[in-house]
Enzyme design. Structure first.
Site, PDB file in Angstrom:
ATOM      1  N   ASP A  24       0.831  -1.206   0.000  1.00 12.23           N
ATOM      2  CA  ASP A  24       0.000   0.000   0.000  1.00 12.23           C
ATOM      3  C   ASP A  24       0.869   1.261   0.000  1.00 12.23           C
ATOM      4  O   ASP A  24       1.968   1.260   0.564  1.00 12.23           O
ATOM      5  CB  ASP A  24      -0.908  -0.021   1.245  1.00 12.23           C
ATOM      6  CG  ASP A  24      -2.056   0.964   1.129  1.00 12.23           C
ATOM      7  OD1 ASP A  24      -2.307   1.469   0.014  1.00 12.23           O
ATOM      8  OD2 ASP A  24      -2.701   1.235   2.154  1.00 12.23           O
ATOM      9  N   HIS A  41       2.936   3.155  -8.956  1.00 12.08           N
ATOM     10  CA  HIS A  41       2.851   1.709  -9.207  1.00 12.08           C
ATOM     11  C   HIS A  41       4.136   1.219  -9.899  1.00 12.08           C
ATOM     12  O   HIS A  41       4.665   0.168  -9.568  1.00 12.08           O
ATOM     13  CB  HIS A  41       1.630   1.385 -10.060  1.00 12.08           C
ATOM     14  CG  HIS A  41       0.319   1.757  -9.415  1.00 12.08           C
ATOM     15  ND1 HIS A  41       0.042   1.482  -8.103  1.00 12.08           N
ATOM     16  CD2 HIS A  41      -0.782   2.391  -9.908  1.00 12.08           C
ATOM     17  CE1 HIS A  41      -1.187   1.921  -7.812  1.00 12.08           C
ATOM     18  NE2 HIS A  41      -1.691   2.485  -8.890  1.00 12.08           N
ATOM     19  N   SER A  69      -6.817  -5.885  -6.319  1.00 10.95           N
ATOM     20  CA  SER A  69      -7.999  -6.441  -5.647  1.00 10.95           C
ATOM     21  C   SER A  69      -9.222  -6.367  -6.556  1.00 10.95           C
ATOM     22  O   SER A  69      -9.249  -5.595  -7.530  1.00 10.95           O
ATOM     23  CB  SER A  69      -8.280  -5.652  -4.361  1.00 10.95           C
ATOM     24  OG  SER A  69      -8.798  -4.380  -4.673  1.00 10.95           O
ATOM     25  N   THR A  70     -10.236  -7.143  -6.212  1.00 10.73           N
ATOM     26  CA  THR A  70     -11.501  -7.069  -6.955  1.00 10.73           C
ATOM     27  C   THR A  70     -12.015  -5.628  -6.934  1.00 10.73           C
ATOM     28  O   THR A  70     -12.528  -5.124  -7.933  1.00 10.73           O
ATOM     29  CB  THR A  70     -12.537  -8.020  -6.301  1.00 10.73           C
ATOM     30  OG1 THR A  70     -11.923  -9.299  -6.170  1.00 10.73           O
ATOM     31  CG2 THR A  70     -13.777  -8.152  -7.128  1.00 10.73           C
ATOM     32  N   ARG A  75     -11.406   1.464  -9.938  1.00 12.45           N
ATOM     33  CA  ARG A  75     -10.556   2.653 -10.120  1.00 12.45           C
ATOM     34  C   ARG A  75     -10.722   3.188 -11.548  1.00 12.45           C
ATOM     35  O   ARG A  75     -11.255   2.489 -12.420  1.00 12.45           O
ATOM     36  CB  ARG A  75      -9.088   2.274  -9.856  1.00 12.45           C
ATOM     37  CG  ARG A  75      -8.863   1.959  -8.387  1.00 12.45           C
ATOM     38  CD  ARG A  75      -7.396   1.969  -8.016  1.00 12.45           C
ATOM     39  NE  ARG A  75      -7.272   1.739  -6.585  1.00 12.45           N
ATOM     40  CZ  ARG A  75      -6.156   1.898  -5.885  1.00 12.45           C
ATOM     41  NH1 ARG A  75      -5.048   2.289  -6.482  1.00 12.45           N
ATOM     42  NH2 ARG A  75      -6.133   1.686  -4.591  1.00 12.45           N
ATOM     43  N   LEU A 135      11.853 -20.117  -3.742  1.00 11.00           N
ATOM     44  CA  LEU A 135      10.745 -19.319  -3.196  1.00 11.00           C
ATOM     45  C   LEU A 135       9.500 -19.544  -4.032  1.00 11.00           C
ATOM     46  O   LEU A 135       9.575 -19.600  -5.255  1.00 11.00           O
ATOM     47  CB  LEU A 135      11.097 -17.814  -3.258  1.00 11.00           C
ATOM     48  CG  LEU A 135      10.007 -16.837  -2.789  1.00 11.00           C
ATOM     49  CD1 LEU A 135       9.854 -16.877  -1.263  1.00 11.00           C
ATOM     50  CD2 LEU A 135      10.340 -15.396  -3.223  1.00 11.00           C
ATOM     51  N   SER A 200      -8.488  -4.965   4.528  1.00  8.79           N
ATOM     52  CA  SER A 200      -8.925  -4.683   3.157  1.00  8.79           C
ATOM     53  C   SER A 200      -9.286  -5.929   2.349  1.00  8.79           C
ATOM     54  O   SER A 200      -8.841  -6.078   1.201  1.00  8.79           O
ATOM     55  CB  SER A 200      -7.857  -3.870   2.420  1.00  8.79           C
ATOM     56  OG  SER A 200      -7.694  -2.630   3.028  1.00  8.79           O
TER      57      SER A 200
HETATM   58  C1  FPP Z   1      -1.807   0.092  -3.461  1.00  8.20           C
HETATM   59  O1  FPP Z   1      -1.408   1.435  -3.479  1.00  8.20           O
HETATM   60  C2  FPP Z   1      -1.179  -0.676  -4.526  1.00  8.20           C
HETATM   61  C3  FPP Z   1      -1.833  -1.207  -5.601  1.00  8.20           C
HETATM   62  C4  FPP Z   1      -3.274  -1.070  -5.800  1.00  8.20           C
HETATM   63  C5  FPP Z   1      -1.108  -1.940  -6.657  1.00  8.20           C
HETATM   64  C6  FPP Z   1       0.102  -2.735  -6.315  1.00  8.20           C
HETATM   65  C7  FPP Z   1       0.873  -2.952  -7.553  1.00  8.20           C
HETATM   66  C8  FPP Z   1       2.207  -2.880  -7.711  1.00  8.20           C
HETATM   67  C9  FPP Z   1       3.153  -2.684  -6.614  1.00  8.20           C
HETATM   68  C10 FPP Z   1       2.784  -2.956  -9.096  1.00  8.20           C
HETATM   69  C11 FPP Z   1       3.180  -4.198  -9.692  1.00  8.20           C
HETATM   70  C12 FPP Z   1       3.075  -5.460  -8.946  1.00  8.20           C
HETATM   71  C13 FPP Z   1       3.601  -6.616  -9.336  1.00  8.20           C
HETATM   72  C14 FPP Z   1       3.391  -7.832  -8.527  1.00  8.20           C
HETATM   73  C15 FPP Z   1       4.418  -6.752 -10.545  1.00  8.20           C
HETATM   74  P1  FPP Z   1      -2.509   2.586  -3.624  1.00  8.20           P
HETATM   75  O2  FPP Z   1      -2.576   2.945  -5.075  1.00  8.20           O
HETATM   76  O3  FPP Z   1      -3.794   2.142  -3.026  1.00  8.20           O
HETATM   77  O4  FPP Z   1      -1.828   3.705  -2.788  1.00  8.20           O
HETATM   78  P2  FPP Z   1      -2.533   4.876  -1.933  1.00  8.20           P
HETATM   79  O5  FPP Z   1      -3.287   4.199  -0.823  1.00  8.20           O
HETATM   80  O6  FPP Z   1      -1.360   5.675  -1.439  1.00  8.20           O
HETATM   81  O7  FPP Z   1      -3.410   5.634  -2.873  1.00  8.20           O
END
Ligand code: FPP
Length: 247
Positions: A24, A41, A69-70, A75, A135, A200
């Site tokens: 997060d 991201h 997530s679902t 978004r 792993l 969450s």
């Molecule tokens: C939450 O941050 C993160 C996500 C919804 C996406 C996670 C994805 C990655 C780290 C990219 C690629 C992953 C892989 C496995 C290759 P947020 O956008 O909810 O952050 P915020 O709460 O600060 O808005």
């Protein structure tokens, strides 16, 4: 510093076999820099590499990352396509390196909701890395804990309605096998970055007795050092699984 922490945890009372992570803080990381959310991201991919390499170094068996997530389907379309593009790029570009590192990748979730190109990239990374022994990396994509439970209930109810299973046979073991994570031990440690105190909708069944570590670091800034610090914190916990402490 990272190697100090690694030495400390190796001297400790055993590492968690399975670590799950709610990654997060990507959006906040980007906002702090005046960048679009997808930049957060993208930077988050580096932290994924750190978590994978740190897990191998620490001797963790299973790392489970909550990548989409679902609820994330709600978004803006531009953010969804940026995230899907990143997942595809990760699957295509990193599969050889992951195979070399001995990482076996599994992608779990409602994969039928993904576009054909994303599905192909995911099938590719799973095939290339199959059999890796250093792993096991679970990427949870289009995943929600409640949906996972409902799917398992539906599948078992159908088996019962068709006479293939007696309702009284449905115990913990049978139910766990019907989850996306069937056959994988529950996480010992959950890390949620960015200081948010929430589950969450993540692995609701599997986290029943999991220890939780919530560092303030935003996911793009997460390093293997943060992973080692989480393991050190875990090593100080006394896990009782609802029982009293051993005297
Ligand atoms: C939450 O941050 C993160 C996500 C919804 C996406 C996670 C994805 C990655 C780290 C990219 C690629 C992953 C892989 C496995 C290759 P947020 O956008 O909810 O952050 P915020 O709460 O600060 O808005």
């Amino acid at each position: 510093m990272a190697s100090d922490l690694l030495q400390q945890l190796q001297a400790g009372p055993g590492v968690p076999g399975h670590i799950a992570v709610i990654m997060d803080g990507n959006g906040r990381w980007a906002r702090q820099r005046g960048l679009p959310r997808h930049a957060g991201h993208r930077e988050g991919m580096k932290a994924v590499r750190e978590a994978v390499e740190g897990s191998i170094k620490a001797g963790i068996d299973i790392l489970t990352l909550f990548a989409f997530s679902t609820e994330n389907w709600q978004r803006p379309a531009s953010e969804i396509s940026a995230l899907m593009a990143l997942l595809e790029a990760y699957a295509r570009k990193e599969k050889e390196e992951l195979r070399r590192q001995g990482v076996e990748v599994r992608v779990l979730g409602e994969l039928d909701r993904l576009a054909p190109d994303t599905r192909r990239a995911i099938d590719g990374i799973m095939e290339t890395t199959e059999g890796g022994e250093a792993l096991r990396l679970n990427l949870m994509i289009s995943y929600s804990g409640r949906e996972e439970i409902l799917r398992a209930v539906r599948a078992l109810a159908t088996e019962a309605a068709e006479g293939r299973r007696k309702p009284e046979e449905i115990d913990h073991k049978v139910f766990e096998k019907a989850l996306f994570t069937g056959g994988i031990p529950d996480p010992d440690l959950l890390i949620r970055t960015s200081g948010e105190l929430r589950i969450s909708n993540f692995m609701l069944w599997q986290l029943a007795y999991t220890e939780i570590h919530i560092p303030p670091v935003l996911w793009p800034d997460f390093t293997r050092q943060d992973l080692f610090a989480a393991v050190l914190d875990y090593q100080k916990r006394e896990r009782r699984f609802g029982r009293v402490a051993a005297s």
